[in-house]
Motif scaffolding. Structure first.
Motif, PDB file in Angstrom:
ATOM      1  N   ALA B 149      35.999  35.509  46.583  1.00 42.99           N
ATOM      2  CA  ALA B 149      35.771  36.429  45.460  1.00 42.99           C
ATOM      3  C   ALA B 149      34.798  37.519  45.884  1.00 42.99           C
ATOM      4  CB  ALA B 149      35.240  35.677  44.255  1.00 42.99           C
ATOM      5  N   PRO B 154      41.908  39.497  45.718  1.00 38.18           N
ATOM      6  CA  PRO B 154      42.361  39.206  44.359  1.00 38.18           C
ATOM      7  C   PRO B 154      42.815  37.755  44.197  1.00 38.18           C
ATOM      8  CG  PRO B 154      43.886  40.691  45.469  1.00 38.18           C
ATOM      9  CD  PRO B 154      42.719  40.512  46.374  1.00 38.18           C
ATOM     10  N   MET B 155      42.424  37.151  43.101  1.00 38.35           N
ATOM     11  CA  MET B 155      42.765  35.739  42.896  1.00 38.35           C
ATOM     12  C   MET B 155      42.962  35.439  41.421  1.00 38.35           C
ATOM     13  SD  MET B 155      39.104  33.871  43.455  1.00 38.35           S
ATOM     14  CE  MET B 155      38.861  34.314  45.157  1.00 38.35           C
ATOM     15  N   ARG B 156      43.727  34.387  41.152  1.00 39.12           N
ATOM     16  CA  ARG B 156      43.966  33.964  39.780  1.00 39.12           C
ATOM     17  C   ARG B 156      42.685  33.466  39.133  1.00 39.12           C
ATOM     18  NH1 ARG B 156      49.614  33.870  40.324  1.00 39.12           N
ATOM     19  NH2 ARG B 156      49.568  33.216  42.475  1.00 39.12           N
ATOM     20  N   SER B 157      41.939  32.649  39.869  1.00 35.57           N
ATOM     21  CA  SER B 157      40.658  32.187  39.366  1.00 35.57           C
ATOM     22  C   SER B 157      39.921  31.542  40.522  1.00 35.57           C
ATOM     23  CB  SER B 157      40.836  31.184  38.222  1.00 35.57           C
ATOM     24  OG  SER B 157      41.189  29.924  38.739  1.00 35.57           O
ATOM     25  N   LEU B 158      38.666  31.249  40.297  1.00 38.20           N
ATOM     26  CA  LEU B 158      37.912  30.505  41.308  1.00 38.20           C
ATOM     27  C   LEU B 158      38.461  29.089  41.366  1.00 38.20           C
ATOM     28  CD1 LEU B 158      34.444  31.823  40.210  1.00 38.20           C
ATOM     29  CD2 LEU B 158      35.485  32.271  42.418  1.00 38.20           C
ATOM     30  N   SER B 194      41.930  27.737  34.842  1.00 35.89           N
ATOM     31  CA  SER B 194      42.587  28.437  33.734  1.00 35.89           C
ATOM     32  C   SER B 194      43.814  27.672  33.254  1.00 35.89           C
ATOM     33  CB  SER B 194      42.960  29.852  34.169  1.00 35.89           C
ATOM     34  OG  SER B 194      43.633  29.821  35.408  1.00 35.89           O
TER      35      SER B 194
END
Lengths: 246, 271
Positions: B149, B154-158, B194
């Motif tokens: 991050a 770019p990522m969906r979530s940690l 998420s």
């Protein structure tokens, strides 16, 4: 914003730095959210340079390959510049006569997509080989801030310091200043923007800093002779006019 | 260091663990983002006595070229343990275990990343274990996802990760070294908070079906807690770089809306 944070729900359009899932828009980057119309985007705080068509970039020539130059423009992708896009015909067969390894150029990205590497062109105003001045490298994510809204930041710096600059979208800045103290000050200003890119009223603070430092430089120069300093200033002015008309 | 001996019990008669934790209690976790200057992104985690640093470079040009993927970036994870990270000197050559954990970590992180944004490149993740006290692969995932991050990938979530295990017949969260060695089992897991998708699930030792389901539920809850810590660490890293006091999130978000607006338009930047 942190990755995975919910930004919007409903009829919004996802843009850079976001992704949507089941009609909800989430952030995919660490950055600052921005809403404009019904388009949501996240302005990143970090990241490498990913070329886009139309970008002005500053690159270094790595290899001369036949009628192509391979150019390092930072980031993961190596660009190529075809002689037809750089030289006026007829040109000599050996294109290293015009530009050789290690030369620094300002060019424009004319094509880039997932399959073909970026192609550059040097046909355009201000696109040329850079033979003097210096190159400053900053984080590419900070370039929008260095340019400022409608170029406000960069034009402020240019006019106050009376320097020539070219800001490449790939995080390289070419600076040509009349003297070393001014050059140092310009570098200091750019570094300041880079460090404080995510804060408010940056243009004002940078302007203030520049004014203070300019005072110091003047004070250091003036004891010798006020007249000399004044004439130098005039010269600098003229230089500036010349390149404006270019 | 004196030779290790098996403790008499892992769960005391009062129901506490050898380091005095409750069964569902995590070790104290300390996270810090941006610890290395030269890396594009970096993070440090201290989880109990486990201490790990993760560094991310890229996306950058991939060498050797033949590994290039034409539709997405290649995620290259390297997990290494320092020779001094364990009581008996670890031999410096890469071991089978290190290679396996490198792969496991890459597989755990990859579903979270939008690697398809950067075809023909590589994202390098280097994980160095400074001190190992159990749960290194999970701690490494926690740190690596923060470092990614920080590098602006770019990522969906940690991706938070935690190990759940069993000692003296009791399910326990976040195993220490002793509990790992002398306990009855170990289930490391990583999730995407998420959606609750599981990106890593391994098991070592034997569990009944009910135990495993309960362990996974405990792991989920612990992961959600770690996720909060991760988000917090990431925000802290950027607030620290803000010079004036009292500039809260809201303030500069507003500013950027107006101030950054058109700046990215091409053609305004040259003379």
């Amino acid at each position: 914003m942190v990755p995975g944070q919910l930004l919007a729900e409903g009829r919004y359009r996802a843009s850079g730095g976001t992704y949507s899932q089941d009609g909800r828009i989430y952030s995919s980057l660490v950055g600052l959210a921005e809403l404009r119309g019904n388009t949501v985007k996240v302005v990143p705080l970090e990241g490498v340079y990913i070329p886009r068509e139309g970008d002005l970039v500053i690159g270094t020539i790595l290899v001369v390959a036949g009628n192509n130059w391979k150019v390092d423009i930072g980031g993961p992708y190596q660009a190529s510049l075809h002689a037809n896009n750089a030289l006026r015909r007829p040109y000599h067969e050996d294109i290293s006569r015009y530009m050789d390894m290690g030369d620094v150029i300002a060019a424009e990205v004319i094509a880039f997509d997932r399959n073909v590497g970026p192609f550059l062109s040097m046909k355009g105003r201000g696109l040329r080989k850079l033979t003097d001045g210096m190159i400053l490298e900053v984080s590419p994510a900070k370039i929008p801030r260095i340019i400022g809204r409608r170029g406000s930041m960069i034009s402020m710096i240019k006019s106050r310091l009376r320097i020539q600059t070219i800001v490449g979208q790939n995080g390289r800045i070419w600076i040509k200043a009349p003297d070393t103290p001014t050059l140092r000050l310009a570098v200091k200003a750019f570094r300041m923007i880079e460090e404080q890119a995510h804060t408010t009223k940056l243009t004002d603070r940078v302007g203030q800093m520049i004014d203070e430092e300019l005072e110091k430089i003047r004070a250091a120069q003036s004891p010798a002779s006020d007249v000399e300093a004044a004439s130098e200033e005039n010269e600098a002015n003229e230089d500036n006019k010349e390149d404006m008309s270019e | 260091m004196s030779p290790e001996t098996k403790p008499d019990f892992l769960i005391s008669p009062e129901g506490l663990r050898i380091d005095g934790r409750r069964p569902d209690e995590l070790r104290p976790i300390e996270l810090e983002v941006g610890v290395l200057k030269t890396a594009d992104g970096s993070a440090m985690i201290k989880q109990g006595k486990t201490h790990i640093i993760a560094a991310v470079y890229g996306p950058r040009e991939l060498h050797p070229r033949h590994l290039t993927l034409n539709d997405k970036a290649y995620l290259r994870c390297v997990y290494r343990m320092a020779t001094f990270s364990v009581p008996d000197r670890k031999r410096p050559a890469p071991s089978r275990r290190e290679r396996e954990i490198s792969m496991v970590i890459a597989n755990a992180l990859e579903p979270a990343l939008f690697l398809e944004d950067f075809p023909r490149t590589v994202v390098d993740v280097f994980i160095q274990v400074i001190q190992a006290d159990g749960g290194t692969r999970c701690a490494a995932i926690n740190a690596a996802s923060l470092a990614l991050a920080d590098a602006g990938i770019p990522m969906r979530s940690l991706v938070p990760a935690v190990a759940v295990g069993k000692a003296d017949g009791v399910l326990i969260v976040d195993l220490g070294d002793m509990e790992d060695k002398y306990g009855q089992g170990d289930v490391p897991m990583a999730i995407l908070p998420s959606t609750g998708e599981i990106t890593l699930l391994q098991q070592d030792g034997s569990f009944t079906k009910e135990e495993l389901l309960e362990a996974m539920q405990m792991g989920m809850n612990a992961c959600k807690y770690i996720h909060e810590l991760q988000k917090d660490a990431l925000k802290r890293a950027y607030l620290r770089r803000t010079p004036e006091k009292g500039a809260d999130d809201e303030e500069y978000e507003d500013d950027l809306e107006t101030d950054l607006g058109e700046s990215a338009l091409p053609g305004e930047d040259d003379e």
